[in-house]
Design a protein around this motif. Structure first.
Motif, short mmCIF file in Angstrom:
data_model
loop_
_atom_site.label_atom_id
_atom_site.label_comp_id
_atom_site.label_asym_id
_atom_site.label_seq_id
_atom_site.Cartn_x
_atom_site.Cartn_y
_atom_site.Cartn_z
N LEU A 140 0.88 -1.30 0.01
CA LEU A 140 -0.06 -0.16 0.16
C LEU A 140 0.97 1.21 -0.03
N ILE A 141 0.69 2.00 -1.10
CA ILE A 141 1.34 3.40 -1.11
C ILE A 141 0.41 4.35 -0.20
N LYS A 142 -0.77 4.22 -0.34
CA LYS A 142 -1.84 5.19 0.36
C LYS A 142 -3.34 4.69 -0.03
N LYS A 143 -4.18 4.95 0.96
CA LYS A 143 -5.47 4.88 0.68
C LYS A 143 -6.36 5.89 0.74
N VAL A 144 -7.14 6.34 -0.16
CA VAL A 144 -8.11 7.38 -0.28
C VAL A 144 -9.51 7.24 -0.41
N ARG A 145 -10.21 7.91 0.51
CA ARG A 145 -11.65 7.79 0.62
C ARG A 145 -12.24 8.77 -0.53
N ILE A 146 -12.83 7.92 -1.56
CA ILE A 146 -13.37 8.87 -2.82
C ILE A 146 -14.72 9.47 -2.61
N SER A 147 -15.58 8.63 -1.67
CA SER A 147 -16.83 9.30 -1.45
C SER A 147 -17.43 8.78 -0.10
N HIS A 148 -18.54 9.45 0.22
CA HIS A 148 -19.20 9.34 1.50
C HIS A 148 -20.38 9.48 1.24
N GLY A 149 -21.33 8.41 1.19
CA GLY A 149 -22.83 8.59 0.46
C GLY A 149 -23.84 8.08 1.48
N GLY A 150 -24.93 7.79 0.62
CA GLY A 150 -26.18 7.30 1.21
C GLY A 150 -26.10 5.78 1.86
N ILE A 151 -27.45 5.36 2.35
CA ILE A 151 -27.37 3.89 2.91
C ILE A 151 -27.12 3.02 1.91
N THR A 152 -27.81 3.02 0.51
CA THR A 152 -27.74 2.25 -0.62
C THR A 152 -26.68 2.25 -1.76
N GLU A 153 -26.18 3.57 -1.77
CA GLU A 153 -25.18 3.78 -2.69
C GLU A 153 -24.41 4.97 -2.45
N THR A 154 -23.44 5.03 -3.09
CA THR A 154 -22.36 6.66 -3.12
C THR A 154 -21.90 6.75 -4.35
N ALA A 155 -22.08 8.14 -4.80
CA ALA A 155 -21.24 8.55 -6.10
C ALA A 155 -19.98 8.38 -6.10
N VAL A 156 -19.27 7.94 -7.27
CA VAL A 156 -17.96 7.77 -7.36
C VAL A 156 -17.58 8.10 -8.97
N ASP A 157 -16.68 9.18 -8.74
CA ASP A 157 -16.13 9.94 -9.90
C ASP A 157 -14.74 8.91 -10.21
N ILE A 158 -14.98 8.28 -11.45
CA ILE A 158 -13.46 7.74 -11.97
C ILE A 158 -12.40 8.47 -12.34
N ARG A 159 -12.56 9.64 -12.64
CA ARG A 159 -11.68 10.63 -12.82
C ARG A 159 -10.89 11.02 -11.80
N ILE A 160 -11.47 11.07 -10.72
CA ILE A 160 -10.96 11.29 -9.30
C ILE A 160 -10.03 10.08 -9.05
N ILE A 161 -10.57 8.94 -9.05
CA ILE A 161 -9.53 7.72 -8.66
C ILE A 161 -8.61 7.64 -9.38
N MET A 162 -8.64 7.93 -10.96
CA MET A 162 -7.45 7.67 -11.80
C MET A 162 -6.35 9.06 -11.38
N LYS A 163 -6.94 10.25 -11.00
CA LYS A 163 -6.11 11.00 -10.69
C LYS A 163 -5.24 10.87 -9.59
N GLU A 164 -5.99 10.40 -8.50
CA GLU A 164 -5.11 9.96 -7.29
C GLU A 164 -4.05 8.90 -7.54
N ALA A 165 -4.49 7.99 -8.33
CA ALA A 165 -3.68 6.78 -8.57
C ALA A 165 -2.34 7.35 -9.41
N VAL A 166 -2.66 8.43 -10.32
CA VAL A 166 -1.39 8.97 -11.07
C VAL A 166 -0.37 9.89 -10.40
N LEU A 167 -0.96 10.32 -9.35
CA LEU A 167 -0.32 11.48 -8.44
C LEU A 167 0.58 10.73 -7.66
N ALA A 168 0.00 9.34 -7.08
CA ALA A 168 0.76 8.59 -6.21
C ALA A 168 1.93 7.35 -6.85
N ASN A 169 1.69 7.66 -8.34
CA ASN A 169 2.74 6.84 -8.91
C ASN A 169 2.28 5.26 -8.95
#
Length: 228
Positions: A140-169
């Motif tokens: 593990l390099i780092k773990k990042v909470r992408i979203s915090h949402g509702g009881i049955t689902e939470t919104a996830v933006d793939i662009r944010i995930i990939m940005k975090e992945a690239v920035l962490a190399n």
């Protein structure tokens, strides 16, 4: 010739700007120390002042660390606060050298991902989505909470995930989220998101390891189920 202040130098020659653009390794010891003391005297810049002090220490940081506050204060431009800052930095370097490097957890399997993330998620009453950014050895390099949402689902933006992945190399990506209801089965949205992440990782040349759904006591792994 009139002496230039550091803020009048070319931007790439200023220690702070140089560090921001080129990294810490690009700076000399004098430049690093100049960042700490911030300013020199009317006759010389912070960098030139630290070059002079280091020269008197045979350019040896261990020798610098053995100086006293009073000895440092003999230099024009060094007061008690700057002397304390220099010696504090030397002491931190000595303590870091004595420390054992932190062991990065191995998250190469769904079970390990679950064991690592379950304590984070076990008491949540809403969904959270996390990205786990790993190196080529699944550490593990780092773990990042992408979203915090509702009881049955939470919104996830793939662009944010990939940005975090690239920035962490990172070279390996895993994701996980919880189902507060205790239902292990992935939703249709979970399946669509996983396929989208696989495609995005292929484009970015990042290995997509797994999407793990966490409940209290059990998990669902897209990888173990042959679905990613």
């Amino acid at each position: 010739m009139e002496k230039l202040n550091i803020n009048q130098w070319a931007e790439e020659d200023r220690p702070r700007e140089k560090m921001a653009s080129a990294g810490t390794e690009a700076l000399t010891n004098a430049e690093l120390l100049a960042i700490l003391i911030s300013s020199g005297s009317q006759k010389e810049s912070a960098v030139d002042l630290m070059k002079r002090i280091l020269a008197d220490c045979n350019n040896n940081l261990n020798t610098l660390g053995k100086m006293t506050i009073r000895e440092l204060c003999q230099y024009n431009g060094i007061g008690e606060a700057k002397a304390i800052t220099i010696l504090a930095a030397c002491e931190l370097g000595k303590r870091r050298q004595a420390e054992t490097p932190e062991e990065r957890p191995d998250l190469g399997t769904a079970t390990r991902i679950y064991n690592h993330m379950h304590p984070v998620m076990q008491d949540l009453d809403v969904e959270e989505f996390w990205a786990l950014l790993l190196n080529q050895h699944y550490r593990l390099i780092k773990k990042v909470r992408i979203s915090h949402g509702g009881i049955t689902e939470t919104a996830v933006d793939i662009r944010i995930i990939m940005k975090e992945a690239v920035l962490a190399n990172c070279t390996v990506l895993a994701v996980c989220h919880n189902h507060p209801s205790g239902n292990l089965r992935p939703s249709k949205a979970d399946e669509i998101l996983t396929r989208s992440l696989v495609r995005a990782c292929e484009v970015m040349n990042i290995h997509f390891l797994d999407h793990v759904i966490v409940t209290d006591g059990k998990y669902y792994s897209f990888h173990e189920e042959g679905r990613c």
